[in-house]
Scaffold this motif. Structure first.
Motif, PDB file in Angstrom:
ATOM      1  N   TRP A  74      45.712  30.617  46.058  1.00  0.00           N
ATOM      2  CA  TRP A  74      44.515  30.479  46.894  1.00  0.00           C
ATOM      3  C   TRP A  74      43.681  29.266  46.483  1.00  0.00           C
ATOM      4  CZ3 TRP A  74      42.768  36.324  47.067  1.00  0.00           C
ATOM      5  CH2 TRP A  74      43.572  36.990  48.003  1.00  0.00           C
ATOM      6  N   PHE A  75      43.567  29.053  45.176  1.00  0.00           N
ATOM      7  CA  PHE A  75      42.774  27.924  44.699  1.00  0.00           C
ATOM      8  C   PHE A  75      43.360  26.606  45.178  1.00  0.00           C
ATOM      9  CE2 PHE A  75      42.249  24.543  41.538  1.00  0.00           C
ATOM     10  CZ  PHE A  75      40.870  24.416  41.512  1.00  0.00           C
ATOM     11  N   PHE A  76      44.665  26.408  45.014  1.00  0.00           N
ATOM     12  CA  PHE A  76      45.273  25.132  45.383  1.00  0.00           C
ATOM     13  C   PHE A  76      45.387  24.968  46.891  1.00  0.00           C
ATOM     14  CE2 PHE A  76      46.840  25.342  40.949  1.00  0.00           C
ATOM     15  CZ  PHE A  76      46.363  24.109  40.528  1.00  0.00           C
ATOM     16  N   ILE A  77      45.556  26.075  47.615  1.00  0.00           N
ATOM     17  CA  ILE A  77      45.542  25.983  49.076  1.00  0.00           C
ATOM     18  C   ILE A  77      44.188  25.484  49.552  1.00  0.00           C
ATOM     19  CG2 ILE A  77      45.544  27.360  51.192  1.00  0.00           C
ATOM     20  CD1 ILE A  77      47.709  29.118  49.865  1.00  0.00           C
ATOM     21  N   GLU A  78      43.128  26.053  48.980  1.00  0.00           N
ATOM     22  CA  GLU A  78      41.770  25.637  49.353  1.00  0.00           C
ATOM     23  C   GLU A  78      41.504  24.209  48.900  1.00  0.00           C
ATOM     24  OE1 GLU A  78      38.586  26.452  51.564  1.00  0.00           O
ATOM     25  OE2 GLU A  78      40.142  27.938  51.132  1.00  0.00           O
ATOM     26  N   TRP A  79      41.999  23.865  47.719  1.00  0.00           N
ATOM     27  CA  TRP A  79      41.744  22.536  47.146  1.00  0.00           C
ATOM     28  C   TRP A  79      42.364  21.428  47.999  1.00  0.00           C
ATOM     29  CZ3 TRP A  79      38.928  20.896  42.966  1.00  0.00           C
ATOM     30  CH2 TRP A  79      39.154  19.597  42.509  1.00  0.00           C
ATOM     31  N   TYR A  80      43.595  21.665  48.456  1.00  0.00           N
ATOM     32  CA  TYR A  80      44.307  20.614  49.178  1.00  0.00           C
ATOM     33  C   TYR A  80      44.135  20.692  50.689  1.00  0.00           C
ATOM     34  CZ  TYR A  80      46.621  19.372  44.819  1.00  0.00           C
ATOM     35  OH  TYR A  80      46.870  18.950  43.537  1.00  0.00           O
ATOM     36  N   SER A  81      43.616  21.810  51.200  1.00  0.00           N
ATOM     37  CA  SER A  81      43.404  21.902  52.644  1.00  0.00           C
ATOM     38  C   SER A  81      42.180  21.115  53.067  1.00  0.00           C
ATOM     39  CB  SER A  81      43.255  23.365  53.065  1.00  0.00           C
ATOM     40  OG  SER A  81      44.464  24.048  52.887  1.00  0.00           O
ATOM     41  N   ALA A 231      29.407  30.666  38.696  1.00  0.00           N
ATOM     42  CA  ALA A 231      28.290  29.758  38.451  1.00  0.00           C
ATOM     43  C   ALA A 231      28.634  28.333  38.891  1.00  0.00           C
ATOM     44  CB  ALA A 231      27.913  29.780  36.972  1.00  0.00           C
ATOM     45  N   VAL A 232      29.864  27.899  38.590  1.00  0.00           N
ATOM     46  CA  VAL A 232      30.279  26.547  38.981  1.00  0.00           C
ATOM     47  C   VAL A 232      30.336  26.417  40.497  1.00  0.00           C
ATOM     48  CG1 VAL A 232      32.210  24.923  38.942  1.00  0.00           C
ATOM     49  CG2 VAL A 232      31.542  26.104  36.846  1.00  0.00           C
ATOM     50  N   TYR A 233      30.881  27.422  41.171  1.00  0.00           N
ATOM     51  CA  TYR A 233      30.988  27.360  42.628  1.00  0.00           C
ATOM     52  C   TYR A 233      29.613  27.326  43.288  1.00  0.00           C
ATOM     53  CZ  TYR A 233      31.948  28.646  47.450  1.00  0.00           C
ATOM     54  OH  TYR A 233      31.999  28.655  48.815  1.00  0.00           O
ATOM     55  N   MET A 234      28.722  28.198  42.845  1.00  0.00           N
ATOM     56  CA  MET A 234      27.400  28.254  43.460  1.00  0.00           C
ATOM     57  C   MET A 234      26.615  26.985  43.177  1.00  0.00           C
ATOM     58  SD  MET A 234      26.433  32.277  42.876  1.00  0.00           S
ATOM     59  CE  MET A 234      25.164  32.362  44.123  1.00  0.00           C
ATOM     60  N   SER A 235      26.818  26.409  42.001  1.00  0.00           N
ATOM     61  CA  SER A 235      26.147  25.153  41.686  1.00  0.00           C
ATOM     62  C   SER A 235      26.708  24.007  42.527  1.00  0.00           C
ATOM     63  CB  SER A 235      26.306  24.844  40.196  1.00  0.00           C
ATOM     64  OG  SER A 235      25.745  23.593  39.877  1.00  0.00           O
ATOM     65  N   LYS A 249      30.046  31.971  56.039  1.00  0.00           N
ATOM     66  CA  LYS A 249      30.802  33.182  55.717  1.00  0.00           C
ATOM     67  C   LYS A 249      31.699  32.961  54.499  1.00  0.00           C
ATOM     68  CE  LYS A 249      30.909  34.949  60.455  1.00  0.00           C
ATOM     69  NZ  LYS A 249      31.768  35.342  61.600  1.00  0.00           N
ATOM     70  N   LYS A 250      32.172  31.726  54.336  1.00  0.00           N
ATOM     71  CA  LYS A 250      33.073  31.424  53.231  1.00  0.00           C
ATOM     72  C   LYS A 250      32.403  31.702  51.896  1.00  0.00           C
ATOM     73  CE  LYS A 250      35.690  27.584  51.256  1.00  0.00           C
ATOM     74  NZ  LYS A 250      36.047  26.157  51.400  1.00  0.00           N
ATOM     75  N   ARG A 251      31.103  31.402  51.799  1.00  0.00           N
ATOM     76  CA  ARG A 251      30.389  31.649  50.549  1.00  0.00           C
ATOM     77  C   ARG A 251      30.319  33.136  50.241  1.00  0.00           C
ATOM     78  NH1 ARG A 251      25.368  27.358  51.375  1.00  0.00           N
ATOM     79  NH2 ARG A 251      26.613  25.447  51.095  1.00  0.00           N
ATOM     80  N   LEU A 252      30.119  33.943  51.284  1.00  0.00           N
ATOM     81  CA  LEU A 252      30.069  35.386  51.079  1.00  0.00           C
ATOM     82  C   LEU A 252      31.430  35.919  50.637  1.00  0.00           C
ATOM     83  CD1 LEU A 252      27.883  36.588  54.095  1.00  0.00           C
ATOM     84  CD2 LEU A 252      27.261  36.539  51.679  1.00  0.00           C
ATOM     85  N   VAL A 253      32.507  35.369  51.212  1.00  0.00           N
ATOM     86  CA  VAL A 253      33.858  35.792  50.822  1.00  0.00           C
ATOM     87  C   VAL A 253      34.095  35.478  49.345  1.00  0.00           C
ATOM     88  CG1 VAL A 253      36.315  35.371  51.159  1.00  0.00           C
ATOM     89  CG2 VAL A 253      34.806  35.565  53.144  1.00  0.00           C
ATOM     90  N   VAL A 254      33.702  34.270  48.918  1.00  0.00           N
ATOM     91  CA  VAL A 254      33.857  33.885  47.513  1.00  0.00           C
ATOM     92  C   VAL A 254      33.022  34.803  46.618  1.00  0.00           C
ATOM     93  CG1 VAL A 254      33.430  32.059  45.822  1.00  0.00           C
ATOM     94  CG2 VAL A 254      34.412  31.491  48.048  1.00  0.00           C
ATOM     95  N   LEU A 255      31.801  35.106  47.035  1.00  0.00           N
ATOM     96  CA  LEU A 255      30.935  35.976  46.244  1.00  0.00           C
ATOM     97  C   LEU A 255      31.536  37.364  46.082  1.00  0.00           C
ATOM     98  CD1 LEU A 255      28.201  36.496  44.841  1.00  0.00           C
ATOM     99  CD2 LEU A 255      27.284  37.146  47.076  1.00  0.00           C
ATOM    100  N   PHE A 256      31.998  37.956  47.194  1.00  0.00           N
ATOM    101  CA  PHE A 256      32.583  39.303  47.121  1.00  0.00           C
ATOM    102  C   PHE A 256      33.875  39.303  46.312  1.00  0.00           C
ATOM    103  CE2 PHE A 256      30.131  40.154  51.184  1.00  0.00           C
ATOM    104  CZ  PHE A 256      29.221  41.002  50.573  1.00  0.00           C
ATOM    105  N   THR A 287      24.863  41.740  39.126  1.00  0.00           N
ATOM    106  CA  THR A 287      23.803  41.205  38.267  1.00  0.00           C
ATOM    107  C   THR A 287      23.913  39.703  38.020  1.00  0.00           C
ATOM    108  OG1 THR A 287      23.586  43.360  37.186  1.00  0.00           O
ATOM    109  CG2 THR A 287      22.652  41.452  36.042  1.00  0.00           C
ATOM    110  N   PRO A 288      25.085  39.144  37.648  1.00  0.00           N
ATOM    111  CA  PRO A 288      25.153  37.696  37.400  1.00  0.00           C
ATOM    112  C   PRO A 288      24.750  36.855  38.609  1.00  0.00           C
ATOM    113  CG  PRO A 288      27.085  38.784  36.530  1.00  0.00           C
ATOM    114  CD  PRO A 288      26.360  39.802  37.342  1.00  0.00           C
ATOM    115  N   ALA A 289      25.215  37.255  39.801  1.00  0.00           N
ATOM    116  CA  ALA A 289      24.877  36.498  41.010  1.00  0.00           C
ATOM    117  C   ALA A 289      23.380  36.586  41.300  1.00  0.00           C
ATOM    118  CB  ALA A 289      25.676  37.010  42.193  1.00  0.00           C
ATOM    119  N   LEU A 290      22.807  37.783  41.149  1.00  0.00           N
ATOM    120  CA  LEU A 290      21.370  37.941  41.397  1.00  0.00           C
ATOM    121  C   LEU A 290      20.554  37.137  40.391  1.00  0.00           C
ATOM    122  CD1 LEU A 290      21.243  41.788  42.146  1.00  0.00           C
ATOM    123  CD2 LEU A 290      21.187  39.898  43.793  1.00  0.00           C
TER     124      LEU A 290
END
Length: 312
Positions: A74-81, A231-235, A249-256, A287-290
């Protein structure tokens, strides 16, 4: 062939005598050496078949090892897409399908064949994963080789799973990518597959060398990595408030997804042995996200620099 009672002592931590014949309560044993696959020595240095079922922690470990290639896919698919291609979703689904089918087939071909259940030997200590380091040398010249899978099948089943993942990926993904990855250039559309050809050997070596260490440390690895990557993604995505999260919506998917990883790590540590005490720990998942969202505005670099300048 003699009864074990009159045979010399079986040296070595993992050397044992295989049962050659059994007549009622009387058993005849072979020479001291390596136990057959699927067996482990008991307290009397006799090789006994592994008849137990993996406990909850064992299944959680296997789940972690099964998730590693999927998350990397999933990481590399997202990275190269990137943002140009709309095919990322289909590739994500295909990767999930590949890993799911590989996991099911791996369980079906494991003993007992044709069943999703497997029989195993209980892991007692870290050395069970590294029996090759405990081959005895009674005369300091000749070595008795007793290397076998004392944690059967937790060590080899991961290699089998990775092999099936690789085969299914090579059969399915190139056809899919060629059909739907029209938004990417010819040189880019297969990069996620090329990346898998690199990380599968790395995962194989990781399991071969550090399987025992991962078995004991994977819950803490999950928690640390999920916290850091969140933390890195949200930053990187410049998420500073709940409103920023809801914009895409993508951010919510990553968060969940990270919340699921947090929960998996907490469950792996607690093992849910005492539900009334362990289940409330799952309330710590958000807790970490909040905490990040509540403190992000105070750690904004531009704000810190401006306040520092005003202070002077």
């Amino acid at each position: 062939m003699q009864a074990v009672a009159v045979q010399p002592a079986c040296l070595g931590l993992y050397c044992g005598r295989a049962v050659l014949a059994a007549n009622g309560s009387t058993e005849m044993y072979g020479d001291c050496g390596v136990c057959p696959r699927g067996q482990k020595t008991d307290d009397h240095k006799i090789c006994r078949p592994c008849t137990e079922s993996p406990d909850r922690y064992d299944w959680l470990y296997l789940g972690f090892m099964a998730m590693l290639p999927l998350v990397l896919h999933w990481f590399f698919i997202e990275w190269y897409s990137g943002k140009k291609s709309s095919s990322a979703l289909f590739q994500h689904i295909t990767a999930l399908f590949e890993c799911s089918v590989a996991a099911i087939v791996t369980l079906l071909v494991s003993d007992p064949v044709g069943s999703l259940c497997i029989r195993s030997c209980k892991v007692v200590m870290l050395s069970d994963w590294y029996t090759m380091l405990y081959n005895p040398s009674p005369d300091y010249i000749n070595t008795i080789h007793c290397t076998h899978e004392a944690v059967y099948p937790l060590y080899t089943i991961v290699f089998i799973y990775y092999a099936f993942c690789l085969v299914l990926m090579m059969l399915l993904r190139p056809l899919l990518v060629k059909k739907i990855a029209c938004g990417l250039g010819k040189s880019d559309r297969f990069k996620s597959i090329y990346a898998a050809l690199y990380f599968f050997p790395i995962l194989t070596v990781l399991q071969a060398v550090g399987g025992g260490l991962l078995y004991y440390a994977f819950p803490y690895i999950i928690l640390v990595l999920s916290l850091v990557t969140l933390a890195v993604y949200m930053s990187a995505s410049e998420v500073e408030s709940f409103k920023d999260l809801l914009l895409r919506k993508k951010r919510l998917v990553v968060l969940f997804s990270h919340w699921l990883l947090h929960a998996y790590g907490i469950i792996s540590i607690s093992k849910l042995d005492k539900l009334e005490e362990d289940l409330p720990l799952l309330a710590l998942v958000p807790t970490p996200a909040l905490f990040y969202l509540m403190t992000a505005k105070y750690t904004e670099p531009s704000r810190i620099l401006s306040e520092g300048a005003n202070g002077h």
